[in-house]
Design an enzyme around this catalytic site. Sequence first.
Site, PDB file in Angstrom:
ATOM      1  N   GLY A 141     -45.133 -53.894   3.994  1.00 31.16           N
ATOM      2  CA  GLY A 141     -44.418 -52.860   4.336  1.00 31.16           C
ATOM      3  C   GLY A 141     -44.399 -51.854   2.958  1.00 31.16           C
ATOM      4  O   GLY A 141     -44.419 -50.582   3.205  1.00 31.16           O
ATOM      5  N   TYR A 142     -44.632 -52.101   1.806  1.00 32.02           N
ATOM      6  CA  TYR A 142     -45.162 -51.220   0.816  1.00 32.02           C
ATOM      7  C   TYR A 142     -46.200 -50.565   1.008  1.00 32.02           C
ATOM      8  O   TYR A 142     -46.132 -49.258   0.982  1.00 32.02           O
ATOM      9  CB  TYR A 142     -45.451 -51.992  -0.611  1.00 32.02           C
ATOM     10  CG  TYR A 142     -45.512 -51.160  -1.739  1.00 32.02           C
ATOM     11  CD1 TYR A 142     -44.738 -50.307  -1.979  1.00 32.02           C
ATOM     12  CD2 TYR A 142     -46.670 -51.213  -2.630  1.00 32.02           C
ATOM     13  CE1 TYR A 142     -44.697 -49.466  -3.382  1.00 32.02           C
ATOM     14  CE2 TYR A 142     -46.917 -50.769  -3.721  1.00 32.02           C
ATOM     15  CZ  TYR A 142     -46.091 -49.697  -3.879  1.00 32.02           C
ATOM     16  OH  TYR A 142     -46.462 -48.663  -5.189  1.00 32.02           O
TER      17      TYR A 142
END
Length: 335
Positions: A141-142
């Site tokens: 996700g980052y």
Amino acid sequence: MSSSQQIFLTGGSGYVGRNLITSFIDQGHAVVALARSDAAARAVEQRGARAYRADLLSGDLAAGMHGCDAVVHAAADTDHVGGGACQHRVNVDGTRRVIDAAGRAGVARVLLLSTESVLASGRALVGVDERAPLPRRAIGGYSRSKAEAERIALAANTENLAVSVLRPRFVWGRDDTTALPQLCEAARNGQLAWISGGNYLTSTTHIATLCAAVSAALRYARAGEVYFVADQQPVEFRAFITALLETQGVAAPARSVPRALLWALASVGDALAAVSGGRLRGPLTRQQFAASAVEVTLDTRKARRELHFLDAITREQGLDELRVAARTHGAVRAT
């Protein structure tokens, strides 16, 4: 960057933001720092900035930017574990709102602080430069949210709004309230181990060098361009982490875990998190693996050539700073 500019800064109460405020003020610039809480407002005002009380995702950002010459967007959700919808809102929607507000406020330049993690795939990144393409599928996700933030920012580059991106790797040094406290706590609790010995190289970015690069980028960065930023020479991961821990009087671990085993555990853990809605997780994520289990070294020649910046401090000087601070104020603790 010319003298006496006014800069609007997001993320000003964070590790990078606090140091940017000090750097800008020392150069004679005025700083307006976004602050969503009383604590954040106090933190930026203590560094010499004027706090602008608003929320990144809902406040009137353009009103705070009026009269500013540049915007530095440093706010980000850097979670390498959960991420999810909240991280997407902060990193993607937040960037979109900052860029839109800068355009409406008539700001001339926006600088987005991104990360080398936009390229993370779990494989080694050896001497990569800005020509390396983003992977077709983000590892976590980052990486996904920061890559999307870059796309949004660069797509907004126009003749009236110059947008550039900096990608630092492994920010460290004085006043560290992020990586160093977490490393120390993990080592103290016996939760830190080397991955296949830890004898691979990594690029790092001292906070003072990052601040110097930001100032240089506000002056020299070409519109629509991306720049990798890091200390000039990479270092062996194990040796560097050992040295960081030593500055705090913390012993480095001796045990090592096979890389292949950790990758398998991370992959299974990510799959479990996906099907359980985050209720079940493994010991680490693939995002964490990509950040610390393989070589990640950056070619910074483009930034050094075009931005005309030099390392603000040597690695050994930075380590000495941490040793002195630990003796004076005590070793850092995770919060």
